[in-house]
Design a protein around this motif. Structure first.
Motif, short mmCIF file in Angstrom:
data_model
loop_
_atom_site.label_atom_id
_atom_site.label_comp_id
_atom_site.label_asym_id
_atom_site.label_seq_id
_atom_site.Cartn_x
_atom_site.Cartn_y
_atom_site.Cartn_z
N ILE A 153 -3.69 18.04 -5.98
CA ILE A 153 -3.29 17.18 -7.30
C ILE A 153 -2.97 15.78 -6.69
CG2 ILE A 153 -1.50 17.03 -8.82
CD1 ILE A 153 -1.41 20.23 -8.70
N LEU A 154 -2.27 15.69 -5.55
CA LEU A 154 -1.74 14.36 -5.06
C LEU A 154 -2.88 13.42 -4.41
CD1 LEU A 154 1.63 15.15 -3.81
CD2 LEU A 154 1.22 14.39 -5.93
N LYS A 155 -2.95 12.24 -4.54
CA LYS A 155 -3.97 11.32 -4.14
C LYS A 155 -3.72 10.94 -2.37
CE LYS A 155 -5.82 11.00 -7.97
NZ LYS A 155 -7.06 11.74 -8.03
N GLN A 156 -4.64 10.72 -1.78
CA GLN A 156 -4.50 10.14 -0.48
C GLN A 156 -3.82 8.84 -0.51
OE1 GLN A 156 -5.72 11.98 2.62
NE2 GLN A 156 -5.45 13.56 0.93
N ASN A 157 -3.30 8.37 0.73
CA ASN A 157 -2.36 7.26 0.94
C ASN A 157 -3.42 6.02 0.52
OD1 ASN A 157 -0.28 8.51 1.79
ND2 ASN A 157 -0.77 8.33 3.96
N TYR A 158 -2.96 5.06 -0.19
CA TYR A 158 -3.61 3.64 -0.41
C TYR A 158 -3.42 3.07 1.07
CZ TYR A 158 -4.26 4.04 -5.35
OH TYR A 158 -4.41 4.32 -6.79
N CYS A 160 0.86 -1.37 0.06
CA CYS A 160 0.01 0.13 0.01
C CYS A 160 0.81 1.24 -0.02
CB CYS A 160 -0.95 0.04 1.12
SG CYS A 160 -2.27 -1.26 1.27
N SER A 161 1.92 1.22 0.77
CA SER A 161 2.69 2.37 1.09
C SER A 161 3.31 2.56 -0.40
CB SER A 161 3.82 2.19 1.95
OG SER A 161 4.71 3.24 2.11
N TRP A 162 3.92 1.50 -1.08
CA TRP A 162 4.56 1.64 -2.40
C TRP A 162 3.72 2.08 -3.24
CZ3 TRP A 162 3.02 -1.09 -6.49
CH2 TRP A 162 4.07 -1.07 -7.79
N ARG A 163 2.58 1.81 -3.44
CA ARG A 163 1.40 1.92 -4.49
C ARG A 163 1.23 3.49 -4.43
NH1 ARG A 163 -4.42 -0.88 -4.95
NH2 ARG A 163 -5.19 0.48 -6.77
N THR A 164 1.06 4.09 -3.15
CA THR A 164 0.94 5.51 -2.79
C THR A 164 2.14 6.26 -3.46
OG1 THR A 164 -0.26 5.30 -0.87
CG2 THR A 164 0.67 7.26 -1.12
N ASP A 165 3.15 5.98 -3.49
CA ASP A 165 4.27 6.80 -3.77
C ASP A 165 4.35 6.56 -5.42
OD1 ASP A 165 4.99 7.66 -1.25
OD2 ASP A 165 6.38 6.06 -1.25
N ARG A 166 4.06 5.63 -5.90
CA ARG A 166 4.37 5.18 -7.39
C ARG A 166 3.13 5.88 -8.02
NH1 ARG A 166 7.66 3.84 -5.07
NH2 ARG A 166 8.42 5.93 -5.75
N THR A 167 1.95 6.05 -7.40
CA THR A 167 0.82 6.76 -8.14
C THR A 167 1.17 8.24 -8.09
OG1 THR A 167 -0.52 5.01 -7.40
CG2 THR A 167 -1.70 7.09 -7.91
N ASN A 168 1.43 8.75 -7.09
CA ASN A 168 1.71 10.25 -6.73
C ASN A 168 2.77 10.68 -7.79
OD1 ASN A 168 -0.38 10.93 -5.13
ND2 ASN A 168 0.70 10.41 -3.33
N GLU A 169 3.84 9.84 -7.76
CA GLU A 169 4.93 10.11 -8.60
C GLU A 169 4.58 10.13 -10.17
OE1 GLU A 169 9.55 8.51 -9.81
OE2 GLU A 169 8.19 7.31 -8.65
N ALA A 184 -2.71 -19.56 1.56
CA ALA A 184 -3.24 -19.63 -0.02
C ALA A 184 -4.34 -19.40 -0.06
CB ALA A 184 -2.93 -21.01 -0.32
N GLU A 185 -5.25 -19.11 1.01
CA GLU A 185 -6.56 -18.70 1.02
C GLU A 185 -6.84 -17.26 1.49
OE1 GLU A 185 -8.17 -21.58 3.68
OE2 GLU A 185 -7.15 -23.05 2.61
N VAL A 186 -5.62 -16.40 1.58
CA VAL A 186 -6.02 -15.06 2.01
C VAL A 186 -5.07 -14.06 1.12
CG1 VAL A 186 -5.46 -13.31 3.80
CG2 VAL A 186 -6.24 -15.66 4.40
N GLY A 187 -5.85 -13.18 0.44
CA GLY A 187 -5.29 -12.02 -0.17
C GLY A 187 -5.56 -10.65 0.40
N PHE A 188 -5.90 -9.63 -0.54
CA PHE A 188 -6.38 -8.27 0.06
C PHE A 188 -6.88 -7.56 -1.26
CE2 PHE A 188 -1.93 -7.47 -1.04
CZ PHE A 188 -1.70 -6.28 -1.47
N ARG A 189 -7.24 -6.31 -0.79
CA ARG A 189 -7.54 -5.12 -1.61
C ARG A 189 -7.30 -3.90 -0.96
NH1 ARG A 189 -12.71 -6.04 -4.58
NH2 ARG A 189 -12.67 -8.04 -3.76
N CYS A 190 -7.01 -2.68 -1.55
CA CYS A 190 -6.56 -1.60 -1.12
C CYS A 190 -7.75 -0.61 -1.01
CB CYS A 190 -5.33 -0.92 -1.85
SG CYS A 190 -4.11 -1.72 -1.77
#
Length: 552
Positions: free
Chosen positions: A258-263, A168-177, A517-523
């Protein structure tokens, strides 16, 4: 009934928060000073707009609902989902679970950005051994599930709660960048490797990757970073810059919109609210029908003529029945299924029941429903402050990956400036005196916060009576309970679960360092501003504009 977002509404959501360009400039309602005028001090005001969701997200209009209300019986006799009416603010949520391809993008970025840091890459790789069973031949999934193109649109599994948080932290930075580079407010991607244009993809000229907090604090600017379309700086203290005609320019601020909130991971309340999607059965605040699952009806089969009898989600119908009968596989999946399989719920979210369970942000407690707040309920707050490397300049201390170092918060209120300086000076002195000393009872490699507090300021701020400092909780863990602060909730049911777990109110927990193997996630992402998603055609009181002030 499904919630429909018209082109007009989506257009409103997509409006960027740009500086007001009205021919008649707006004035401060309290002082009469004109905004966006470089001659009177450069006070700035930006057009108020409903920000658009980040990539992959859909808007979820919040409201009140009965948390735990969709469960008609407590089969496990855990008594951990007592019904409680709460209010969930509007937010954004991923349309689908995070897929294997999404995770491979993450791994690729780590590989090209920190090629020599094998530990970072190793720690980010999911545990593919979660597929192994003592008496089952699942070894092909161990080798192929994450990386083979045949599974690229399937949900990523084997991910711990901690790994999900890091993503989630990585996705926030890559989206804003990407927003800044695509709009010319930072050096464009195509110019990154050119002379004077920074380094490799994702690496700024200062040798560290983009970080949203560091950027907003003014610590990422200068040659090789600044773009051609930076924001105009109207401050009278601004120096001549690199803008057109030598005009002063500045990096983007939070005020620009302009920038997005944190994922982030959704809270348990947000996840359950989004899964039920009762807004699809609501008209004028009247809910005409409740739900047991993310779809209408009491069963797990489709009632529509074209799909009548088909299973509505990917789950285990009974012992030994994961897919149906060969020649007519009912749910079309033996393990997981592609993330856009089956019908979305009334919010447009796929697989909120079945396929994989999903991590949520909350720490598990059996009695949380009796204790948390009824507005935006959440359990698991660990309040932190960003450490200052230079208090006099307000510059954040950074770790080796260019991220701000966060220390546990020591108060639920703002410190006096003198106390803040004293805290930072003590921290620096302690580090200088014992640079190699182990940092026990700390977060993120920080010093013990109690030792850094100003005199007579009390202990570190701990809002939860059942926190990690609770001696009773420590003594009983492993003896009469397996619940502690590392116990995190997952919800939704999986490909290997029975239908009971498809109910959005059911809840289970697992240690944040464990994977399955039965657990994933979404942001998810916080929505700022007005909570109403589509106000068109709905009754409301008009908002009057302030009359301009005329000096006499």
């Amino acid at each position: 009934m499904k919630i429909l977002f018209t082109k007009t509404a989506l257009g409103l959501l997509a409006l960027g928060a740009v500086m007001s360009s009205c021919s008649k400039r707006e004035q401060s309602q309290k002082t009469g000073i004109t905004y966006n005028d470089k001659n009177n001090g450069g006070y700035q005001r930006f057009r108020q707009a409903h920000p658009a969701p980040g990539p992959g997200l859909v808007p979820i209009e919040g409201g009140t609902f009965v948390m735990g209300g969709s469960a008609d019986q407590d089969v496990t006799y855990d008594y951990n989902n007592v019904r409680r009416r709460v209010t969930v603010p509007s937010f954004y949520m991923d349309e689908t679970e995070v897929s294997n391809q999404d995770w491979l993008d993450y791994l690729h970025w780590i590989d090209i950005t920190f090629p020599a840091d094998r530990e970072l890459y190793y720690n980010a790789v999911p545990d593919t051994l979660v597929w192994r069973r003592k008496l089952s031949y699942n070894e092909p999934y161990v080798d192929n599930y994450l990386r083979h193109p045949g599974f690229q649109d399937y949900p990523v599994v084997g991910v711990t709660w901690d790994q999900a948080q890091a993503y989630c932290s990585w996705r926030t930075d890559r989206t804003n960048e990407n927003i800044l580079r695509e709009t010319g407010r930072m050096v464009a991607w195509k110019d990154m490797g050119k002379k004077g244009g920074g380094g490799d993809a994702g690496i700024a000229a200062n040798g560290q990757p983009f970080n949203t907090d560091i950027y907003l604090n003014g610590q990422m600017t200068g040659a090789g970073i600044d773009g051609k379309k930076m924001m105009p700086n109207l401050s009278p203290n601004a120096q001549a810059g690199t803008g057109k005609g030598g005009k002063s320019v500045r990096p983007v601020r939070m005020e620009d919109g302009i920038l997005k909130q944190n994922y982030r991971l959704p809270s348990e309340a947000e996840w359950e609210y989004a899964a039920l999607a009762l807004a699809g059965n609501t008209q004028f605040e009247n809910i005409d029908d409740g739900k047991v699952y993310p779809w209408n009806g009491l069963g797990v089969r489709s009632a529509k003529s074209k799909t009548r009898g088909l299973i509505m989600a990917n789950f285990k119908r009974g012992a030994g029945d994961n897919a149906g009968v060969g020649g007519y596989l009912n749910d079309k999946a033996d393990i997981t299924a592609p993330v856009r399989s089956y019908q979305p719920n009334d919010f447009g979210l796929y697989n909120m029941a079945g396929n994989v369970n999903e991590w949520v942000a909350d720490t598990y407690r059996q009695t949380s429903f009796e204790e948390f707040e009824d507005f935006n309920p959440f359990r698991g707050n660990e309040f932190t402050n960003k450490r200052l490397a230079d208090p006099s300049k307000g510059r954040y201390a950074k770790d080796k990956y260019g991220k701000p170092i966060k220390d546990p918060a020591h108060s639920n209120k703002k410190l006096k400036y003198a106390d803040l300086l004293a805290l930072q000076q003590q921290s620096a002195a302690a580090q200088a005196a014992s640079p190699n000393a182990p940092l026990a009872n700390t977060q993120n490699g920080s010093l013990p916060i109690d030792s850094l507090l100003p005199k007579n300021s009390g202990k570190a701020y701990n809002p939860d009576a059942r926190g990690e400092k609770d001696e009773v909780n420590k003594a009983l863990y492993g003896t009469t309970t397996l619940v502690n602060d590392h116990s995190k909730i997952y919800k939704g049911g999986s490909w290997n679960d029975m239908a009971y777990w498809l109910n959005p109110a059911t809840r289970r927990f697992m240690d944040q360092d464990e994977a399955s193997a039965e657990v994933g996630f979404r942001c998810a992402m916080t929505m700022v501003g007005a909570p109403e998603i589509n106000p068109n055609g709905k009754p409301h009181y008009p908002v009057k504009k302030a009359k301009p002030y005329k000096a006499r």
